[in-house]
Design a protein around this motif. Structure first.
Motif, PDB file in Angstrom:
ATOM      1  N   ARG A 142       0.828  -1.207   0.000  1.00 13.64           N
ATOM      2  CA  ARG A 142       0.000   0.000   0.000  1.00 13.64           C
ATOM      3  C   ARG A 142       0.865   1.261   0.000  1.00 13.64           C
ATOM      4  N   GLN A 143       2.000   1.207   0.754  1.00 10.28           N
ATOM      5  CA  GLN A 143       2.882   2.369   0.805  1.00 10.28           C
ATOM      6  C   GLN A 143       3.525   2.623  -0.557  1.00 10.28           C
ATOM      7  N   ARG A 144       3.971   1.556  -1.218  1.00 10.72           N
ATOM      8  CA  ARG A 144       4.594   1.726  -2.527  1.00 10.72           C
ATOM      9  C   ARG A 144       3.595   2.268  -3.549  1.00 10.72           C
ATOM     10  N   ARG A 145       2.347   1.815  -3.449  1.00 16.73           N
ATOM     11  CA  ARG A 145       1.319   2.303  -4.367  1.00 16.73           C
ATOM     12  C   ARG A 145       1.089   3.802  -4.155  1.00 16.73           C
ATOM     13  N   LYS A 146       1.084   4.207  -2.864  1.00  9.95           N
ATOM     14  CA  LYS A 146       0.878   5.620  -2.549  1.00  9.95           C
ATOM     15  C   LYS A 146       2.028   6.469  -3.067  1.00  9.95           C
ATOM     16  N   GLU A 147       3.258   5.946  -2.934  1.00  7.12           N
ATOM     17  CA  GLU A 147       4.428   6.679  -3.424  1.00  7.12           C
ATOM     18  C   GLU A 147       4.367   6.875  -4.934  1.00  7.12           C
ATOM     19  N   ARG A 148       3.961   5.827  -5.662  1.00  4.54           N
ATOM     20  CA  ARG A 148       3.845   5.942  -7.114  1.00  4.54           C
ATOM     21  C   ARG A 148       2.785   6.971  -7.512  1.00  4.54           C
ATOM     22  N   GLN A 149       1.698   7.012  -6.731  1.00  2.00           N
ATOM     23  CA  GLN A 149       0.653   7.993  -7.010  1.00  2.00           C
ATOM     24  C   GLN A 149       1.192   9.417  -6.846  1.00  2.00           C
ATOM     25  N   VAL A 150       1.971   9.627  -5.775  1.00  2.00           N
ATOM     26  CA  VAL A 150       2.569  10.943  -5.529  1.00  2.00           C
ATOM     27  C   VAL A 150       3.509  11.310  -6.675  1.00  2.00           C
ATOM     28  N   MET A 151       4.348  10.356  -7.128  1.00  2.00           N
ATOM     29  CA  MET A 151       5.291  10.620  -8.217  1.00  2.00           C
ATOM     30  C   MET A 151       4.557  10.941  -9.520  1.00  2.00           C
ATOM     31  N   ASN A 152       3.432  10.287  -9.747  1.00  2.00           N
ATOM     32  CA  ASN A 152       2.640  10.579 -10.950  1.00  2.00           C
ATOM     33  C   ASN A 152       2.122  12.020 -10.931  1.00  2.00           C
ATOM     34  N   ILE A 153       1.678  12.440  -9.750  1.00  4.90           N
ATOM     35  CA  ILE A 153       1.174  13.816  -9.618  1.00  4.90           C
ATOM     36  C   ILE A 153       2.300  14.816  -9.861  1.00  4.90           C
ATOM     37  N   LEU A 154       3.467  14.539  -9.264  1.00  3.32           N
ATOM     38  CA  LEU A 154       4.606  15.454  -9.408  1.00  3.32           C
ATOM     39  C   LEU A 154       5.084  15.535 -10.858  1.00  3.32           C
ATOM     40  N   THR A 155       5.175  14.404 -11.548  1.00  2.00           N
ATOM     41  CA  THR A 155       5.621  14.438 -12.953  1.00  2.00           C
ATOM     42  C   THR A 155       4.592  15.154 -13.836  1.00  2.00           C
ATOM     43  N   ASN A 156       3.314  15.025 -13.482  1.00  2.00           N
ATOM     44  CA  ASN A 156       2.279  15.773 -14.222  1.00  2.00           C
ATOM     45  C   ASN A 156       2.422  17.276 -14.007  1.00  2.00           C
ATOM     46  N   ASP A 157       2.763  17.649 -12.754  1.00  2.00           N
ATOM     47  CA  ASP A 157       2.975  19.071 -12.461  1.00  2.00           C
ATOM     48  C   ASP A 157       4.152  19.615 -13.262  1.00  2.00           C
ATOM     49  N   ILE A 158       5.224  18.777 -13.424  1.00  2.00           N
ATOM     50  CA  ILE A 158       6.373  19.218 -14.228  1.00  2.00           C
ATOM     51  C   ILE A 158       5.954  19.387 -15.679  1.00  2.00           C
ATOM     52  N   GLU A 159       5.198  18.421 -16.178  1.00  2.00           N
ATOM     53  CA  GLU A 159       4.734  18.489 -17.560  1.00  2.00           C
ATOM     54  C   GLU A 159       3.901  19.750 -17.804  1.00  2.00           C
ATOM     55  N   ASN A 160       3.049  20.083 -16.803  1.00  2.00           N
ATOM     56  CA  ASN A 160       2.164  21.257 -16.928  1.00  2.00           C
ATOM     57  C   ASN A 160       2.813  22.544 -16.427  1.00  2.00           C
ATOM     58  N   ASN A 161       4.051  22.399 -15.927  1.00  2.00           N
ATOM     59  CA  ASN A 161       4.789  23.538 -15.381  1.00  2.00           C
ATOM     60  C   ASN A 161       4.014  24.233 -14.246  1.00  2.00           C
ATOM     61  N   ASP A 162       3.397  23.399 -13.393  1.00  2.00           N
ATOM     62  CA  ASP A 162       2.612  23.903 -12.255  1.00  2.00           C
ATOM     63  C   ASP A 162       3.522  23.971 -11.030  1.00  2.00           C
ATOM     64  N   ILE A 163       4.314  25.037 -10.952  1.00  2.00           N
ATOM     65  CA  ILE A 163       5.298  25.154  -9.894  1.00  2.00           C
ATOM     66  C   ILE A 163       4.656  25.282  -8.519  1.00  2.00           C
ATOM     67  N   LYS A 164       3.494  25.960  -8.460  1.00  2.00           N
ATOM     68  CA  LYS A 164       2.828  26.170  -7.172  1.00  2.00           C
ATOM     69  C   LYS A 164       2.408  24.844  -6.559  1.00  2.00           C
ATOM     70  N   ASN A 165       1.699  24.036  -7.312  1.00  2.00           N
ATOM     71  CA  ASN A 165       1.233  22.747  -6.797  1.00  2.00           C
ATOM     72  C   ASN A 165       2.413  21.819  -6.520  1.00  2.00           C
ATOM     73  N   PHE A 166       3.446  21.881  -7.382  1.00  2.00           N
ATOM     74  CA  PHE A 166       4.632  21.045  -7.216  1.00  2.00           C
ATOM     75  C   PHE A 166       5.305  21.334  -5.870  1.00  2.00           C
ATOM     76  N   LYS A 167       5.503  22.621  -5.564  1.00  2.00           N
ATOM     77  CA  LYS A 167       6.149  22.995  -4.307  1.00  2.00           C
ATOM     78  C   LYS A 167       5.308  22.546  -3.113  1.00  2.00           C
ATOM     79  N   GLU A 168       4.007  22.765  -3.206  1.00  2.00           N
ATOM     80  CA  GLU A 168       3.113  22.431  -2.094  1.00  2.00           C
ATOM     81  C   GLU A 168       3.189  20.945  -1.759  1.00  2.00           C
ATOM     82  N   ILE A 169       3.161  20.111  -2.783  1.00  2.00           N
ATOM     83  CA  ILE A 169       3.228  18.653  -2.547  1.00  2.00           C
ATOM     84  C   ILE A 169       4.579  18.258  -1.972  1.00  2.00           C
TER      85      ILE A 169
END
Length: 523
Positions: free
Chosen positions: A8-35
């Motif tokens: 469950r922990q590894r699944r959660k970590e992958r979910q977080v990484m997916n969100i962060l890579t999406n923020d990089i793709e969208n250049n969403d620096i605000k959300n990236f920093k917050e997470i």
């Protein structure tokens, strides 16, 4: 940790990484920093893949603001940051300068970070190296026993390494500093086959006429092999040469390089550095006789190239003549060296590069100074040149039978050399079909006739018309004489047989028939 909890922990970590890579793709620096602030540094500890992935994505998509945030968030010892640095060093040409400089700046906040400079040299990054040197890092900084110049010289030569070496020298790198293996920078350039430009540049930086230098002899030998003008320049300096100790097989490499030199270079080294020639031969002889016979030709399980191949070089006789008429101590080592040579290999190599007359001349010379004759040599000479003068000469020599890797000679050569053998006792299955058929030019025997009827139908048809059914009177007389001659004088080997035969007051024609030089049948 229970298996279910871990999953469950590894699944959660992958979910977080997916969100962060999406923020990089969208250049969403605000959300990236917050997470990133919410998950904290602990999220990245123990897995450099996460932080490196974010670095890689930000560089790939050229998100400078996110990249700068990652640099400020992670420590300089963070594994992901180190991995990102190694990535840009290896792929500097494909990574924008902004990101290269950003990572390099991260690692130059602390004064004299020498390890990084050595690393940029190792990865062949001339621009990164120049950037670090411009920031004030020492061009002679050491990581362990290596300087950046050492590392630049030990990587595969190309245009980038040439530019890197030039940059380091221009910024004050000292080429006289020795690496852990005792080689200075000029020696490393020779061993790793750098360009003439690099060698000449390092030569000018290293040598002057007012200083004494110590060098490995392999450097001078390599310059001689290359016919480099640096050879003649180097011997004008105050240089003391010594044997290599750190290469895997110095006893072999030094000697092979010496023997492969053209005579003019060979003569200069012999006359000017006679003592080092003595050490080269002495070192080889020591290792040869120290090893077990079955392991000669190998070094820690690794097959070594044949030293005999060096005798293919031109002017072999001139070189040996010079060596054997030198000081008595060297003379002895050279004679011992000749006795270690495998005569079969010597012939195999020399016969490929010169004519029969010169091969005979070289062998007569080497036999005079103690070259040992192996049984396989007679077979090799006979197969190459037939019943020639060299083959006749070898019949008068003591012959050593191989104990290791036995190779059966041809049936005819065996019969010529083993004077106590007969066709009745000869095992034909040990020889090739062609070798057995060759005997039919000299013998008519039921054993050969039976063999002929069983082997090679096509050849059987070829020789049926020419092969007689009964032996000629000449063959009977020859065989009878050989048997009587051996018994009468109690002859034990070919050397005794052909020496006595040569002394008999009979015609050359008869001697050729008795020695099996003359064929009796044309099949």
């Amino acid at each position: 940790m229970a298996c279910g909890t871990y999953v469950r922990q590894r699944r959660k970590e992958r979910q977080v990484m997916n969100i962060l890579t999406n923020d990089i793709e969208n250049n969403d620096i605000k959300n990236f920093k917050e997470i990133v602030f919410n998950i904290g540094r602990s999220f990245f500890i123990g897995s450099n893949d996460y932080s490196f992935t974010l670095y890689a994505e930000s560089m790939k998509r050229e998100r400078k603001e996110i990249f700068d945030f990652l640099l400020s968030f992670h420590g300089r010892d963070d594994e992901g940051t180190i991995a990102a640095l190694e990535h840009v060093l290896k792929n500097q040409n494909s990574v924008p300068d902004y990101f290269v400089n950003g990572l390099l700046n991260k690692y130059t906040y602390v004064e004299n970070d020498e390890d990084l400079l050595v690393r940029t040299a190792t990865e062949k990054c001339p621009q990164a190296t120049k950037l670090l040197l411009d920031k004030g890092l020492d061009a002679n900084a050491q990581m362990g026993d290596w300087t950046p110049l050492h590392r630049a010289l030990m990587i595969d030569p190309d245009n980038r390494s040439e530019e890197l070496i030039t940059t380091l020298l221009c910024y004050g790198a000292d080429p006289s500093v020795e690496a852990y293996n005792g080689y200075n920078c000029f020696e490393l350039a020779m061993r790793h086959a750098h360009t003439d430009f690099v060698r000449e540049m390092l030569f000018d930086f290293t040598f002057d006429y007012h200083s004494h230098h110590n060098l490995h002899i392999s450097v001078l030998l390599q310059l001689g092999k290359l016919k480099s003008p640096l050879f003649h320049q180097l011997i004008k300096h105050d240089v003391e040469f010594f044997l290599d100790e750190y290469i895997n097989t110095p006893f072999l490499e030094n000697l092979s390089d010496l023997l492969l030199l053209e005579f003019d270079y060979f003569k200069i080294i012999f006359q000017k550095y006679n003592s080092i020639c003595f050490e080269i031969f002495k070192n080889y002889i020591f290792h040869y006789f120290k090893s077990e016979p079955s392991s000669r030709g190998s070094f820690f399980g690794r097959r070594l190239p044949d030293i005999e191949r060096c005798l293919c070089a031109e002017q072999t006789l001139m070189k040996f003549n010079l060596l054997l008429h030198g000081p008595a101590s060297l003379n002895k080592n050279v004679i011992d060296f000749i006795s270690t040579l495998d005569s079969y290999k010597v012939f195999s190599h020399i016969s490929k590069s010169t004519n029969q007359t010169e091969v005979t001349e070289i062998f007569v010379y080497l036999l005079t100074w103690g070259l040992r004759v192996r049984s396989t040599l007679l077979d090799c000479v006979f197969q190459e040149y037939g019943y020639c003068e060299l083959f006749k000469l070898l019949l008068f020599m003591d012959v050593e039978h191989n104990k290791y890797g036995v190779v059966h000679p041809s049936a005819l050569v065996f019969y010529i050399c083993e004077i106590n053998s007969t066709l009745d006792t000869l095992s034909l299955t040990e020889y090739t079909v062609d070798s057995v058929f060759e005997l039919m030019n000299y013998f008519v025997h039921p054993k050969l006739d039976k063999y002929r009827s069983q082997e090679e139908p096509s050849k059987k048809l070829e020789i049926t018309g020419n092969y007689p059914h009964i032996p000629s009177l000449v063959e009977i007389a020859r065989n009878t004489f050989r048997e009587y001659f051996v018994t009468k004088f109690d002859i034990k080997n070919a050397q005794q047989f052909y020496t006595l035969l040569n002394r008999l007051p009979i015609s050359v024609t008869h001697k050729k028939i008795i020695s099996l030089e003359t064929k009796l049948y044309n099949v």
